[in-house]
Design an enzyme around this catalytic site. Structure first.
Site, PDB file in Angstrom:
ATOM      1  N   HIS A 121      14.123  10.758   6.045  1.00  0.00           N
ATOM      2  CA  HIS A 121      15.048  11.883   6.230  1.00  0.00           C
ATOM      3  C   HIS A 121      16.426  11.406   6.694  1.00  0.00           C
ATOM      4  CE1 HIS A 121      11.244  14.528   7.055  1.00  0.00           C
ATOM      5  NE2 HIS A 121      11.258  13.993   5.857  1.00  0.00           N
ATOM      6  N   GLU A 171       8.896  20.638  14.917  1.00  0.00           N
ATOM      7  CA  GLU A 171       8.807  20.446  13.460  1.00  0.00           C
ATOM      8  C   GLU A 171       9.161  21.747  12.742  1.00  0.00           C
ATOM      9  OE1 GLU A 171       8.412  17.736  11.744  1.00  0.00           O
ATOM     10  OE2 GLU A 171       7.491  16.307  13.089  1.00  0.00           O
TER      11      GLU A 171
END
Ligand SMILES: [Fe+2]
Ligand SMILES: [Fe+2]
Length: 335
Positions: A121, A171
Site C-alpha cells: 500500500h 482496518e
C-alpha cells in the site's frame, strides 16, 4: 493510566494462545499468495517500456485535476501506510512469544503475511505521488522518517484483547478512508487513482474481516474480558496511527491539520468514527451479551450509547478552515 493488570494480560494471552490454530487457518484462507496477487507496478507506468515518459506525462495531466486537499489527504494516508515497520514491531512485541520472526506460530505467520500485503500500500501510493509531481517529496519523506523515528502508540497497554479491538477498528477506518479518497479521485476524473484506492481498500476489508473474527472468537471464549477491553479501548479513543508524526515536527500542528483536511473533504470524519462504533457494537452483539461478570453490564451500557454520543458531537462540529500543508509542491488552496 494502565487499564489492565499483569494478571489479566497473562490470562488474555492464554486465550490468544488457544486461537493460534484458527489464526493459522485464516492466514491460508484470507491472506494472499505472494505470486498470485496484485503488486504496485500493476498500477503504475512501466518504466521498462519505450512509452514510459509518455505514460508519466499522461499520469501528470490526470493528477493535475485533483484538488490540493485530496492530495494532502492522500499523502497522510500514504504516510500512515509507510509507518508499517512500527506496526509490525508493535504486533510482534505483544504476540510473538517465540521471539522469532520465522516462527510457525499462527499469530506470527499472520503478522508476516499481513505486513507483506500492507507493504504494497505504501509502496504504491508513494510511487504514484512521486510520479504525479504534486508533492514536495522531501517534506513528505521527512514526515515519514519523523513518524517511524517517534514510534507508534496504540494505547493498548500491552493487552492483546485491546490490540485486536484497535486493529479491527483501524482496518475499517483505513478502508473507509481509501474508499472515500477513491470517490474523490473519480470526481476529479482520475480513474486510475480511484482504481488504486479501491484495490487497497479491498485489502483493508479482508484484514478488517479477519481481525473482527479474531475478536468475535475472543467474545465467545471470554465475554467479560472482551467487553472490558472494548470499553477500555473506546474510553481512551482510537487514535490514528500517525498521530506521532507531529512530535518534534517543524509544524507541531501537522497531525491536527491533516485530520481537519480529512474531516473537511469527507475522507474520514467523526461520522465515520461513530459508524464504526455502531458497526462493532452490533457485530459483537454487545447489547445481547449474557453471562457477564464483575460490573461488565456498565461497559455494555456505555458501549451501546457511544455511537449516538459521537453523532451528536459530529452534528455540532464546524467545518474546518482551508489548510495548506507543507507536503504540496505547488499549493493552490483549491478545496
Ligand atoms: Fe494498508
Ligand atoms: Fe490495513
Amino acid at each position: 493510566m494502565q487499564t489492565v493488570t499483569a494478571n489479566e494480560i497473562a490470562k488474555n494471552m492464554e486465550v490468544i494462545g488457544t486461537l493460534e490454530g484458527f489464526v493459522a487457518e485464516t492466514v491460508l484462507g484470507s491472506l494472499l499468495d505472494p505470486d498470485n496477487c496484485w503488486q504496485p507496478t500493476d498500477f503504475l507506468p512501466d518504466l521498462t517500456k519505450e512509452d514510459a515518459i509518455d505514460e508519466i506525462k499522461k499520469l501528470r495531466e490526470r493528477t493535475a485535476a485533483i484538488p490540493d486537499s485530496v492530495i494532502s489527504s492522500l499523502v497522510g494516508n500514504m504516510i500512515t501506510e509507510e509507518a508499517l515497520p512500527s506496526y509490525q514491531t508493535y504486533f510482534n512485541l505483544m504476540i510473538n512469544e517465540d521471539k522469532d520472526l520465522t516462527s510457525k506460530n499462527g499469530w506470527v505467520r499472520w503478522s508476516r503475511a499481513w505486513t507483506a500485503e500492507e507493504n504494497r500500500h505504501g509502496d504504491l501510493l508513494n510511487k504514484y505521488l512521486y510520479l504525479s509531481g504534486r508533492c514536495d517529496m522531501k517534506a513528505v519523506e521527512a514526515t515519514i522518517h519523523r513518524l517511524i523515528y517517534n514510534g507508534f502508540d496504540a494505547n493498548t497497554d500491552h493487552d492483546p484483547y485491546q490490540a485486536i479491538v484497535y486493529t479491527s477498528f483501524q482496518e475499517r477506518a483505513t478502508k473507509i478512508s481509501h474508499v472515500n479518497t477513491g470517490k474523490l479521485a473519480d470526481k476529479a476524473g482520475e480513474t486510475s487513482l480511484s482504481r488504486i484506492c479501491k484495490t487497497i481498500a479491498g485489502d483493508e476489508a479482508r484484514h478488517e474481516k479477519a481481525y473482527k473474527l479474531f475478536m468475535t472468537k475472543i467474545f465467545e471464549i471470554d465475554p467479560t474480558g472482551a467487553i472490558r477491553a472494548f470499553e477500555q479501548m473506546m474510553r481512551k479513543q482510537i487514535v490514528m496511527p500517525i498521530v506521532l508524526m507531529a512530535e518534534g515536527n517543524k509544524n507541531p500542528n501537522i497531525f491536527a491539520d491533516f485530520s481537519a483536511i480529512t474531516q473537511k473533504i469527507g475522507v474520514y470524519t467523526t461520522w465515520d468514527y461513530a459508524s464504526i462504533i455502531e458497526h462493532l457494537v452490533s457485530l459483537w452483539k454487545i447489547e445481547h451479551l449474557t453471562g457477564l461478570k464483575d460490573g461488565a453490564a456498565k461497559a455494555q451500557e456505555y458501549l451501546c450509547n457511544l455511537a449516538n454520543r459521537y453523532k451528536k458531537i459530529a452534528e455540532r462540529m464546524k467545518v474546518p478552515e482551508e489548510i495548506n500543508l507543507s507536503w504540496l509542491s505547488n499549493p493552490k488552496l483549491a478545496f
